[in-house]
Design a protein around this motif. Structure first.
Motif, short mmCIF file in Angstrom:
data_model
loop_
_atom_site.label_atom_id
_atom_site.label_comp_id
_atom_site.label_asym_id
_atom_site.label_seq_id
_atom_site.Cartn_x
_atom_site.Cartn_y
_atom_site.Cartn_z
N PHE A 43 59.25 28.51 -33.58
CA PHE A 43 59.35 27.09 -33.21
C PHE A 43 57.98 26.46 -32.94
CE2 PHE A 43 63.67 28.70 -32.46
CZ PHE A 43 64.34 27.84 -33.32
N ILE A 54 64.53 22.63 -33.53
CA ILE A 54 64.77 23.43 -32.32
C ILE A 54 65.98 22.86 -31.57
CG2 ILE A 54 63.19 22.08 -30.84
CD1 ILE A 54 62.39 24.84 -29.58
N GLY A 55 66.75 23.76 -30.99
CA GLY A 55 67.95 23.33 -30.29
C GLY A 55 67.61 22.80 -28.92
N TYR A 92 67.89 35.15 -33.52
CA TYR A 92 66.98 34.45 -32.61
C TYR A 92 65.72 35.31 -32.50
CZ TYR A 92 65.72 32.29 -28.04
OH TYR A 92 65.11 31.65 -27.00
N ASN A 98 73.42 32.06 -32.68
CA ASN A 98 72.22 31.32 -33.06
C ASN A 98 71.51 32.23 -34.06
OD1 ASN A 98 69.90 29.86 -33.27
ND2 ASN A 98 69.10 30.39 -31.25
N TYR A 121 75.64 29.99 -25.70
CA TYR A 121 76.36 28.85 -26.32
C TYR A 121 77.86 28.91 -26.07
CZ TYR A 121 71.84 28.29 -28.51
OH TYR A 121 70.48 28.12 -28.71
N LYS A 179 72.12 24.66 -22.64
CA LYS A 179 72.91 23.98 -23.66
C LYS A 179 74.26 23.55 -23.11
CE LYS A 179 69.34 25.31 -25.85
NZ LYS A 179 68.97 26.25 -26.85
N TYR A 184 75.23 24.65 -33.88
CA TYR A 184 74.38 24.85 -35.05
C TYR A 184 75.21 24.90 -36.33
CZ TYR A 184 70.85 26.10 -31.60
OH TYR A 184 69.99 26.08 -30.55
N ARG A 193 68.97 25.84 -40.84
CA ARG A 193 69.82 25.57 -39.68
C ARG A 193 69.62 24.13 -39.28
NH1 ARG A 193 68.59 27.69 -33.68
NH2 ARG A 193 67.39 25.75 -33.77
C1 MLT Z 1 66.72 27.41 -30.78
O1 MLT Z 1 66.47 26.35 -31.33
O2 MLT Z 1 67.00 28.45 -31.40
C2 MLT Z 1 66.73 27.44 -29.30
O3 MLT Z 1 66.50 26.18 -28.77
C3 MLT Z 1 65.69 28.29 -28.82
C4 MLT Z 1 65.82 28.56 -27.37
O4 MLT Z 1 66.85 28.28 -26.75
O5 MLT Z 1 64.86 29.10 -26.85
#
Ligand code: MLT
Length: 407
Positions: free
Chosen positions: A17, A41-42, A132, A186, A217, A248, A346, A385
């Motif tokens: 990221f 990015i999440g 991840y 993820n 999640y 999240k 996602y 993604r």
């Molecule tokens: C992601 O986009 O995979 C997550 O935001 C990463 C994270 O939670 O560190």
């Protein structure tokens, strides 16, 4: 002469990221008149639930008065928060987790990355692909892998997740000691059924292994048949550690609060074959290297479990899932196949071409940021993604732009 930890030289130059942020930064500097929409990015965009804000304000007021001021709190978290987690997230789902088996922290990323410290450096790893990147990179740093050869580290048993297994890897024939699983997943958004999780728990028991179960999640699960916790599976208390986050669930990515569950019944072995409770090891690590999450933040997290907090967080996750549905149907109408978005924020899109090329195309032609699948592993190639974390307005705008760019 001081020497570096040479395991770091096996890593790609930058974290996924960070790499994307750098590329997007370069693009926006070169095209200041073309604002980008970030579905990479999440990271959440909607404000904290009002119940959390009120609790944080009240806690800040307490910190301003001598009689209620607080210095260091317990490293493992305040009892008020650990008790609420045990009651709502576990007892409420029929899982037997005690408050003192819950370690409050400032994030699941840190906990997922740090947990490997309590295991031997020769532990055999089983890690999904795509994944991840924190799970892989932190083990590379610790020296549990060999070199990266052709996009994969020597010494990792990769659990391939693809369309043919519904993005849920089956248990392998080969043994492993430390298994990383993440559901809802993820990056693919896939969920694991009870039977699939039962197979993993049985595998861990057979191999005297530990499952590191990332359920950051879980609040996005809408299918009532899907387990939210590994501890819903019989016997998981003996083989699994679970990671949960408020990031999240309640918009805490910038506020920082999460927790890790290490049951007291979970053990691992030393070289002489003697057992050691992992709870004691993690407690030792946590109290040595961490000084607790701030009091106002823990009060804000506790408010998630109030009546109002539960309603507000549900509305928040419903909102992002609404975005996910819009993304899924827009992608389908462009003739691209995709999974995820039903029980996860996602959407995993089969881009049918090099994932970094597709990333560049969307950035260049649509000013939309996604995450290239190859960044999550070899099996991610040919995918991107798309994250559902943004305002409705931005998601709708991004989908119009993507459709125009691909036409
Ligand atoms: C992601 O986009 O995979 C997550 O935001 C990463 C994270 O939670 O560190």
């Amino acid at each position: 002469m001081i020497r570096i930890n040479e395991n770091y030289t096996k890593l790609k130059a930058s974290y996924l990221f960070a790499d994307i942020a750098r590329r997007v930064g370069a693009y926006t500097a070169a095209h200041p008149q073309s604002p980008v929409i970030r579905l990479g990015i999440g990271d959440v965009t909607e404000p904290l639930p009002p119940a959390c804000v009120e609790a944080m304000h009240a806690a800040t007021d307490e910190m301003s008065r001598r009689e209620t001021f607080k210095g260091y709190g317990p490293e493992q978290g305040y009892a008020f928060l650990r008790e609420l987690v045990a009651q709502h997230d576990y007892a409420g789902r029929g899982c037997r987790i005690e408050p003192d088996e819950i370690f409050i922290s400032d994030g699941s990323k840190c906990d997922c990355g740090n947990i490997q410290e309590i295991f031997s450096t020769d532990a055999r790893l089983a890690i999904p692909d795509p994944v991840y990147p924190v799970y892989v990179d932190t083990n590379v740093m610790a020296g549990r892998t060999g070199a990266n050869v052709g996009g994969r580290y020597e010494g990792i048993l990769y659990l391939e997740s693809n369309a043919s297994n519904g993005y849920v890897p089956a248990v392998p024939d080969a043994p492993a000691d430390l298994i990383y699983l993440c559901f809802p997943n993820n990056p693919t958004g896939a969920v694991a059924t009870r039977a699939q999780l039962e197979a993993w728990v049985a595998y861990a028991k057979r191999n005297r292994a530990v499952i590191l179960f990332d359920s950051a999640y879980e609040a996005y699960i809408r299918d009532p048949a899907i387990p939210h916790s590994i501890y819903e599976i019989e016997g998981a208390r003996e083989v699994a550690i679970e990671f949960r986050s408020f990031s999240k669930t309640a918009g805490f990515t910038g506020t920082r609060c999460a927790y890790t569950v290490v049951p007291k019944s979970l053990v691992a072995w030393d070289a002489s074959g003697q057992t050691h409770p992992l709870h004691a090891l993690w407690n030792r690590r946590h109290t040595t290297k961490f000084n607790g999450v701030s009091y106002p933040v823990q009060r804000a997290a506790a408010a998630i479990f109030s009546e109002a907090g539960r309603q507000q967080t549900r509305a928040l996750t419903d909102f992002y899932l609404g975005n996910a549905q819009l993304i899924r149907s827009a992608v389908a109408s462009l003739g691209l196949s995709a999974v995820g978005g039903d029980n996860a924020p996602y959407i995993w899109v089969n881009s049918g071409r090099d994932s970094w090329d597709f990333f560049d195309l969307l950035l260049d032609k649509a000013q939309v940021v996604c995450t290239p699948g190859a960044g999550f592993g070899k099996c991610g190639e040919g995918h991107i993604r798309i994250s559902a974390f943004n305002s409705r307005e931005n998601v709708e705008k991004a989908l119009v732009r993507i459709a125009a760019a691909l036409r």
